[in-house]
Scaffold this motif. Structure first.
Motif, PDB file in Angstrom:
ATOM      1  N   ILE A   1       0.769  -1.212  -0.144  1.00 19.79           N
ATOM      2  CA  ILE A   1       0.103   0.130  -0.145  1.00 19.79           C
ATOM      3  C   ILE A   1       0.978   1.319   0.072  1.00 19.79           C
ATOM      4  O   ILE A   1       1.349   1.661   1.038  1.00 19.79           O
ATOM      5  N   SER A   2       0.906   1.935  -1.143  1.00 20.09           N
ATOM      6  CA  SER A   2       1.992   2.806  -1.310  1.00 20.09           C
ATOM      7  C   SER A   2       1.547   4.064  -2.018  1.00 20.09           C
ATOM      8  O   SER A   2       0.678   3.996  -3.018  1.00 20.09           O
ATOM      9  N   TYR A   3       2.055   5.254  -1.583  1.00 21.98           N
ATOM     10  CA  TYR A   3       1.297   6.413  -2.285  1.00 21.98           C
ATOM     11  C   TYR A   3       2.481   7.492  -2.576  1.00 21.98           C
ATOM     12  O   TYR A   3       3.518   7.172  -2.015  1.00 21.98           O
ATOM     13  N   VAL A   4       2.241   8.457  -3.437  1.00 22.18           N
ATOM     14  CA  VAL A   4       3.021   9.562  -3.426  1.00 22.18           C
ATOM     15  C   VAL A   4       2.465  10.874  -2.918  1.00 22.18           C
ATOM     16  O   VAL A   4       1.124  11.173  -3.424  1.00 22.18           O
ATOM     17  N   ARG A   5       3.198  11.598  -2.138  1.00 22.37           N
ATOM     18  CA  ARG A   5       2.761  12.952  -1.530  1.00 22.37           C
ATOM     19  C   ARG A   5       2.944  14.028  -2.629  1.00 22.37           C
ATOM     20  O   ARG A   5       3.966  14.490  -2.968  1.00 22.37           O
ATOM     21  N   CYS A   6       1.667  14.568  -3.134  1.00 19.99           N
ATOM     22  CA  CYS A   6       1.980  15.504  -4.257  1.00 19.99           C
ATOM     23  C   CYS A   6       0.575  16.420  -4.115  1.00 19.99           C
ATOM     24  O   CYS A   6      -0.421  15.948  -4.080  1.00 19.99           O
ATOM     25  N   LYS A   7       0.978  17.704  -4.220  1.00 18.58           N
ATOM     26  CA  LYS A   7      -0.130  18.762  -4.105  1.00 18.58           C
ATOM     27  C   LYS A   7      -1.069  18.643  -2.878  1.00 18.58           C
ATOM     28  O   LYS A   7      -2.168  18.745  -2.658  1.00 18.58           O
ATOM     29  N   ASN A   8      -0.403  18.044  -1.599  1.00 16.04           N
ATOM     30  CA  ASN A   8      -1.221  17.821  -0.538  1.00 16.04           C
ATOM     31  C   ASN A   8      -1.999  16.711  -0.387  1.00 16.04           C
ATOM     32  O   ASN A   8      -3.147  16.648   0.169  1.00 16.04           O
ATOM     33  N   LEU A   9      -1.737  15.836  -1.504  1.00 11.50           N
ATOM     34  CA  LEU A   9      -2.581  14.729  -1.732  1.00 11.50           C
ATOM     35  C   LEU A   9      -1.985  13.540  -1.757  1.00 11.50           C
ATOM     36  O   LEU A   9      -0.746  13.376  -1.908  1.00 11.50           O
ATOM     37  N   TRP A  10      -2.728  12.441  -1.534  1.00 10.84           N
ATOM     38  CA  TRP A  10      -1.967  10.907  -1.529  1.00 10.84           C
ATOM     39  C   TRP A  10      -2.375  10.513  -2.813  1.00 10.84           C
ATOM     40  O   TRP A  10      -3.485   9.900  -2.915  1.00 10.84           O
ATOM     41  N   VAL A  11      -1.259  10.341  -3.519  1.00 12.75           N
ATOM     42  CA  VAL A  11      -1.594   9.684  -5.011  1.00 12.75           C
ATOM     43  C   VAL A  11      -1.167   8.252  -4.975  1.00 12.75           C
ATOM     44  O   VAL A  11      -0.095   8.178  -4.517  1.00 12.75           O
ATOM     45  N   PRO A  12      -2.068   7.335  -5.433  1.00 10.31           N
ATOM     46  CA  PRO A  12      -1.708   5.884  -5.453  1.00 10.31           C
ATOM     47  C   PRO A  12      -0.366   5.720  -6.268  1.00 10.31           C
ATOM     48  O   PRO A  12      -0.465   6.158  -7.444  1.00 10.31           O
ATOM     49  N   TYR A  13       0.499   4.896  -5.734  1.00 13.21           N
ATOM     50  CA  TYR A  13       1.760   4.630  -6.629  1.00 13.21           C
ATOM     51  C   TYR A  13       1.249   3.563  -7.656  1.00 13.21           C
ATOM     52  O   TYR A  13       0.447   2.507  -7.344  1.00 13.21           O
TER      53      TYR A  13
END
Length: 532
Positions: free
Chosen positions: A116-128
């Motif tokens: 379960i991984s995400y990218v932190r971008c624009k104050n959002l958690w975008v799924p990897y």
């Protein structure tokens, strides 16, 4: 940050791992057919294969007290475990699986996780992976990314040349929108060099190329893409962290053929006399040498100016591992996340691992009483020891001449970065901190790398030295634990019977999912020779 708060990596010489009890000393001079330097995954792979063959005489030496190398695990005084960076177990090889399962054979030895991984971008958690999930971004960013992907797809139809570097590969595959928003800043934070200074032959299965049709559909439907990649499912040891795996593998080897501890530090390699001198003055003669120390340090210990000059064309970054232990229930915002990526400048780290999610034994039990060091915002509070529960975060920060790091303030800056990215709240109670710097952290796949390796490795092998491993052969694309282990296994098979070293020479083949099963069933005979 005090010196007591910081675990500092030792010199390259002292990072050579050893595998024999300190009391198990060599005679002033000894001789073996094959000498293995280093008891990380590569050295242990070589030793396991030598033990299975049961033919050539051999010895494995290392300068650390315990095996593991760059796959080891540290424990803080408070009882929090931290690996040397983000390690999980997934495999391309049956032989590797068999050896690991022999060392840790019980179901209770492992936890299996869905990534379960995400990218932190624009104050959002975008799924990897990010490039497959731009549907989660704000509309304005979606448009930029889609524009770039469409332009890249049109350009690909008429292009008749290969990308000259990693940066050009990114733009051709994903467009300038994704390049500027994620790929360029993130990879600079990881590698500590600009993407224009990296080649792209190393990529293989490590970077997902987006499918324009699928991404477009997901954007319209506001849908997230599913898991991708070889580590979508992974294993992690229940106890002792990743380092516990390699201690267990080492314990399957005969102790009389192993030696570890500071006295086993290699001070000189005499390739002409085929002799290695150790710190305590003892010497070991060999016929063939498998060296897993960094090849630049190997060249130094050989005193060979030609080889030393060649290694100057190889580049690497330093990795800082920072750990933070927190009192309290794991927050809902953290949930079951495994590891997270951070391309933006509001934090110094490029990756965070929720290490407490991997195993309940990676942190102290809730009944343990620990004092609070301070709150996340730096505010002092009562230091009276209190019970848990506890959870932990492990962070990674890269450093190079092109990317300096304020080492003295890195812990403080990292905790502030955790607040900035909403990983921690200002009032969270910190009960333990950890910081260790690894001089050789990542072998950079620079533009110059392959030209250097094509000269360097054959010159060493012509002198009966097989330089293998993450920094022994300097190929990041085959630098995972399974790859590293098999680099050692295959070096031994090349020494003994001339077998081709597939992992070293054909990374795309061993990493290709379509070829994996074929390799396991039709590959070299050693896959079928594991002792029962």
């Amino acid at each position: 940050m005090s010196k007591e708060d910081m675990y500092v990596a030792s010199s390259p010489a002292s990072r050579l791992l050893s595998l024999s009890r300190s009391a198990n000393l060599c005679s002033p001079s000894s001789s073996v057919d094959v000498l293995v330097i280093g008891a990380g995954p590569t050295g242990l792979g070589a030793a396991k294969r030598l033990n299975h063959i049961d033919g050539p005489s051999w010895m494995i030496i290392d300068s650390n007290e315990t095996p593991g190398g760059l796959a080891s695990t540290d424990t803080t005084p408070e009882g929090f475990l931290y690996d040397v960076g983000g390690h999980v177990i997934f495999s391309h090889y049956k032989y590797f699986d068999d050896c690991i399962n022999e060392a840790l054979p019980n179901d209770s030895d492992w936890y299996t996780h869905q990534r379960i991984s995400y990218v932190r971008c624009k104050n959002l958690w975008v799924p990897y992976p990010f490039q497959n999930n731009i549907s989660m971004l704000p509309k304005e960013e979606q448009v930029k990314c889609m524009d770039g992907m469409i332009e890249a797809a049109l350009e690909a139809r008429v292009s008749n040349s290969k990308p000259k570097d990693f940066d050009e590969w990114i733009v051709r595959m994903m467009g300038t929108g994704i390049a500027d928003l994620f790929m360029r800043p993130y990879n600079y934070k990881v590698w500590a060099v600009p993407t224009t200074k990296m080649q792209c032959a190393w990529l293989g299965e490590r970077v997902a190329a987006p499918d324009l049709k699928t991404v477009t559909k997901n954007v319209i439907l506001q849908k997230a893409a599913g898991n991708w990649g070889p580590n979508a499912t992974f294993r992690f040891p229940a106890r002792d962290g990743t380092g516990g795996i390699w201690k267990a593998v080492a314990n399957t080897l005969p102790k009389e053929k192993t030696r570890y501890g500071p006295n086993s530090t290699v001070t000189k390699v005499d390739a002409d006399a085929k002799k290695v001198t150790l710190k305590d003055g003892t010497t070991v003669h060999y016929k063939q040498l498998v060296s897993t120390m960094s090849v630049d340090f190997l060249a130094d210990t050989m005193g060979d100016k030609e080889l030393v000059d060649l290694t100057k064309g190889l580049y690497y970054s330093t990795t800082h591992v920072v750990g933070v232990g927190i009192r309290g229930e794991r927050p809902e915002r953290i949930g079951d996340k495994c590891w997270l990526y951070f391309p933006e400048s509001d934090c110094p780290f490029y990756r965070a691992t929720i290490f407490s999610n991997y195993s309940p034994y990676n942190q102290p039990q809730a009944s343990e009483k620990l004092p609070t060091l301070y709150r996340a915002n730096g505010e002092k509070t009562s230091s009276e020891p209190k019970e848990g529960p506890y959870w932990s975060i492990m962070l990674e920060v890269s450093q190079s001449g092109m990317k300096p790091v304020d080492v003295e303030n890195l812990l403080k800056d990292s905790i502030q970065g955790l607040i900035n990215t909403e990983m921690l709240k200002p009032e969270d109670e910190i009960v333990s901190t950890y910081h260790r710097a690894f001089d050789h952290g990542y072998p950079t796949p620079s533009l110059e790398r392959d030209g250097v390796l094509k000269q360097l490795l054959p010159k060493l092998q012509a002198r009966d030295i097989w330089s293998r491993g993450r920094f022994g052969s300097w190929k990041y694309e085959v630098g995972n634990q399974d790859h590293s282990f098999m680099l050692g296994v295959e070096a031994v098979d090349n020494i003994v019977n001339g077998q081709v070293e597939l992992t070293l020479n054909y990374p795309d083949f061993v990493n290709g999912r379509a070829n994996t099963e074929k390799r396991l069933t039709e590959g070299p005979q050693y896959f079928k020779t594991l002792k029962q």
